[in-house]
Design a protein around this motif. Structure first.
Motif, PDB file in Angstrom:
ATOM      1  N   PHE A  28       0.744  -1.360   0.088  1.00 38.20           N
ATOM      2  CA  PHE A  28      -0.024   0.029   0.146  1.00 38.20           C
ATOM      3  C   PHE A  28       0.891   1.299   0.119  1.00 38.20           C
ATOM      4  N   ASN A  29       0.115   2.438   0.001  1.00 37.15           N
ATOM      5  CA  ASN A  29       0.834   3.665   0.201  1.00 37.15           C
ATOM      6  C   ASN A  29       0.405   4.223   1.284  1.00 37.15           C
ATOM      7  N   PRO A  30       1.274   3.978   2.393  1.00 37.21           N
ATOM      8  CA  PRO A  30       1.080   4.420   3.823  1.00 37.21           C
ATOM      9  C   PRO A  30       1.326   5.891   3.950  1.00 37.21           C
ATOM     10  N   VAL A  31       0.653   6.800   4.857  1.00 41.12           N
ATOM     11  CA  VAL A  31       0.883   8.073   5.037  1.00 41.12           C
ATOM     12  C   VAL A  31       0.870   8.094   6.549  1.00 41.12           C
ATOM     13  N   PHE A  32       1.839   8.364   7.321  1.00 40.81           N
ATOM     14  CA  PHE A  32       1.981   8.555   8.828  1.00 40.81           C
ATOM     15  C   PHE A  32       1.738   9.804   9.211  1.00 40.81           C
ATOM     16  N   LYS A  33       0.860   9.779  10.315  1.00 40.38           N
ATOM     17  CA  LYS A  33       0.830  11.107  11.187  1.00 40.38           C
ATOM     18  C   LYS A  33       0.796  10.495  12.699  1.00 40.38           C
ATOM     19  N   SER A  34       1.441  11.396  13.053  1.00 43.82           N
ATOM     20  CA  SER A  34       1.829  11.283  14.605  1.00 43.82           C
ATOM     21  C   SER A  34       0.784  11.544  15.873  1.00 43.82           C
ATOM     22  N   SER A  35      -0.248  12.085  15.401  1.00 39.38           N
ATOM     23  CA  SER A  35      -1.372  12.587  16.202  1.00 39.38           C
ATOM     24  C   SER A  35      -2.840  12.598  15.559  1.00 39.38           C
ATOM     25  N   SER A  36      -3.831  12.308  16.251  1.00 39.03           N
ATOM     26  CA  SER A  36      -5.282  12.294  15.679  1.00 39.03           C
ATOM     27  C   SER A  36      -5.355  13.786  15.280  1.00 39.03           C
ATOM     28  N   GLN A  37      -4.781  14.723  15.722  1.00 39.76           N
ATOM     29  CA  GLN A  37      -4.980  16.409  15.336  1.00 39.76           C
ATOM     30  C   GLN A  37      -4.313  16.445  14.051  1.00 39.76           C
ATOM     31  N   GLU A  38      -3.246  16.148  14.025  1.00 36.85           N
ATOM     32  CA  GLU A  38      -2.264  15.856  12.505  1.00 36.85           C
ATOM     33  C   GLU A  38      -2.990  15.191  11.375  1.00 36.85           C
ATOM     34  N   ALA A  39      -3.862  14.147  11.908  1.00 37.36           N
ATOM     35  CA  ALA A  39      -4.739  13.208  10.756  1.00 37.36           C
ATOM     36  C   ALA A  39      -5.774  13.944  10.545  1.00 37.36           C
ATOM     37  N   LEU A  40      -6.693  14.658  11.432  1.00 37.33           N
ATOM     38  CA  LEU A  40      -7.783  15.317  10.831  1.00 37.33           C
ATOM     39  C   LEU A  40      -7.382  16.499   9.914  1.00 37.33           C
ATOM     40  N   LEU A  41      -6.279  17.182  10.416  1.00 32.15           N
ATOM     41  CA  LEU A  41      -5.910  18.361   9.530  1.00 32.15           C
ATOM     42  C   LEU A  41      -5.418  18.052   8.040  1.00 32.15           C
ATOM     43  N   TRP A  42      -4.843  16.803   8.073  1.00 31.58           N
ATOM     44  CA  TRP A  42      -4.555  16.116   6.797  1.00 31.58           C
ATOM     45  C   TRP A  42      -5.694  15.772   5.943  1.00 31.58           C
ATOM     46  N   LEU A  43      -6.962  15.128   6.665  1.00 33.40           N
ATOM     47  CA  LEU A  43      -7.925  14.994   6.056  1.00 33.40           C
ATOM     48  C   LEU A  43      -8.672  16.328   5.558  1.00 33.40           C
ATOM     49  N   ARG A  44      -8.651  17.357   6.481  1.00 33.84           N
ATOM     50  CA  ARG A  44      -9.246  18.532   5.984  1.00 33.84           C
ATOM     51  C   ARG A  44      -8.819  19.077   4.932  1.00 33.84           C
ATOM     52  N   MET A  45      -7.596  18.658   4.359  1.00 35.80           N
ATOM     53  CA  MET A  45      -6.819  19.329   3.163  1.00 35.80           C
ATOM     54  C   MET A  45      -7.034  18.639   1.823  1.00 35.80           C
ATOM     55  N   GLU A  46      -8.559  18.004   1.852  1.00 36.55           N
ATOM     56  CA  GLU A  46      -8.821  17.320   0.579  1.00 36.55           C
ATOM     57  C   GLU A  46      -8.168  16.007   0.378  1.00 36.55           C
ATOM     58  N   ASN A  47      -7.520  15.564   1.372  1.00 33.62           N
ATOM     59  CA  ASN A  47      -7.149  14.070   1.365  1.00 33.62           C
ATOM     60  C   ASN A  47      -7.950  13.099   1.770  1.00 33.62           C
ATOM     61  N   LEU A  48      -7.940  11.943   0.875  1.00 32.18           N
ATOM     62  CA  LEU A  48      -8.769  11.024   1.299  1.00 32.18           C
ATOM     63  C   LEU A  48      -8.254   9.521   0.967  1.00 32.18           C
ATOM     64  N   PRO A  49      -8.000   8.840   2.128  1.00 32.03           N
ATOM     65  CA  PRO A  49      -7.133   7.592   1.796  1.00 32.03           C
ATOM     66  C   PRO A  49      -8.378   6.599   1.866  1.00 32.03           C
ATOM     67  N   ASP A  50      -7.753   5.419   1.467  1.00 32.60           N
ATOM     68  CA  ASP A  50      -8.836   4.296   1.291  1.00 32.60           C
ATOM     69  C   ASP A  50      -9.152   3.650   2.468  1.00 32.60           C
ATOM     70  N   LEU A  51      -8.189   3.781   3.762  1.00 29.65           N
ATOM     71  CA  LEU A  51      -8.282   3.444   5.115  1.00 29.65           C
ATOM     72  C   LEU A  51      -7.461   4.011   5.885  1.00 29.65           C
ATOM     73  N   ILE A  52      -8.165   3.919   7.173  1.00 30.00           N
ATOM     74  CA  ILE A  52      -7.374   4.594   8.374  1.00 30.00           C
ATOM     75  C   ILE A  52      -7.037   3.507   9.424  1.00 30.00           C
ATOM     76  N   LEU A  53      -5.778   3.558   9.682  1.00 32.24           N
ATOM     77  CA  LEU A  53      -5.273   2.457  10.800  1.00 32.24           C
ATOM     78  C   LEU A  53      -4.746   3.228  11.809  1.00 32.24           C
ATOM     79  N   MET A  54      -5.372   2.996  13.069  1.00 32.98           N
ATOM     80  CA  MET A  54      -5.042   4.058  14.208  1.00 32.98           C
ATOM     81  C   MET A  54      -4.482   3.253  15.368  1.00 32.98           C
TER      82      MET A  54
END
Length: 144
Positions: A26-52
């Motif tokens: 897969f193409n994994p994108v790593f974020k260190s916190s949920s806030q970072e992940a939410l910000l990344w998602l708000r920037m029009e990024n849409l992964p196929d799955l989230i692993l937390m």
């Protein structure tokens, strides 16, 4: 096309372990916190799955799941990784709309199988539901 997985994890050892497993498939994108992940998602990024990765010292995982499900990405698959002692937290996340969970420690094949099953088009038909049914509180002496 290679599927993209957003990985929310603040543990460097676990990040390295997950990276070694996921990068081959897969193409994994790593974020260190949920806030970072939410910000990344708000920037029009849409992964196929989230692993937390849910750890003892984290308290924001419920808020993350709740915010994720309230947004337009409410059918995005979310897999939680958690130790058995965090089982109550995992159940709360499932109530808020997490798709599934894997108990740590786990084998790489177990993780890959779970991800592949969830990413199948006909898998988890309830993903399109806005809210999952409410679960009854647990009363098991093993989870106290």
């Amino acid at each position: 096309m290679v599927k993209q997985i957003l990985v929310v994890c603040n543990n460097e050892t676990m990040k390295d372990y997950l990276s070694g497993i996921l990068q081959k498939h897969f193409n994994p994108v790593f974020k260190s916190s949920s806030q970072e992940a939410l910000l990344w998602l708000r920037m029009e990024n849409l992964p196929d799955l989230i692993l937390m990765d849910v750890e003892d010292n984290q308290s924001d995982y419920l808020e993350f799941v709740s915010k994720l499900r309230k947004r337009a990405v409410n059918d995005l698959p979310l897999i939680l990784l958690s130790e058995l002692k965090n089982y109550r937290a995992v159940l709360h996340c499932l109530q808020f709309g997490a798709t599934d969970f894997i108990t740590k420690p786990f084998f790489p094949e177990e993780l890959l199988d779970k991800i592949n099953q969830i990413l199948k088009p006909q898998a988890y038909p309830f993903r399109k539901m806005r809210h999952l049914p409410k679960l009854r509180p647990l009363s098991s002496p093993y989870l106290s």
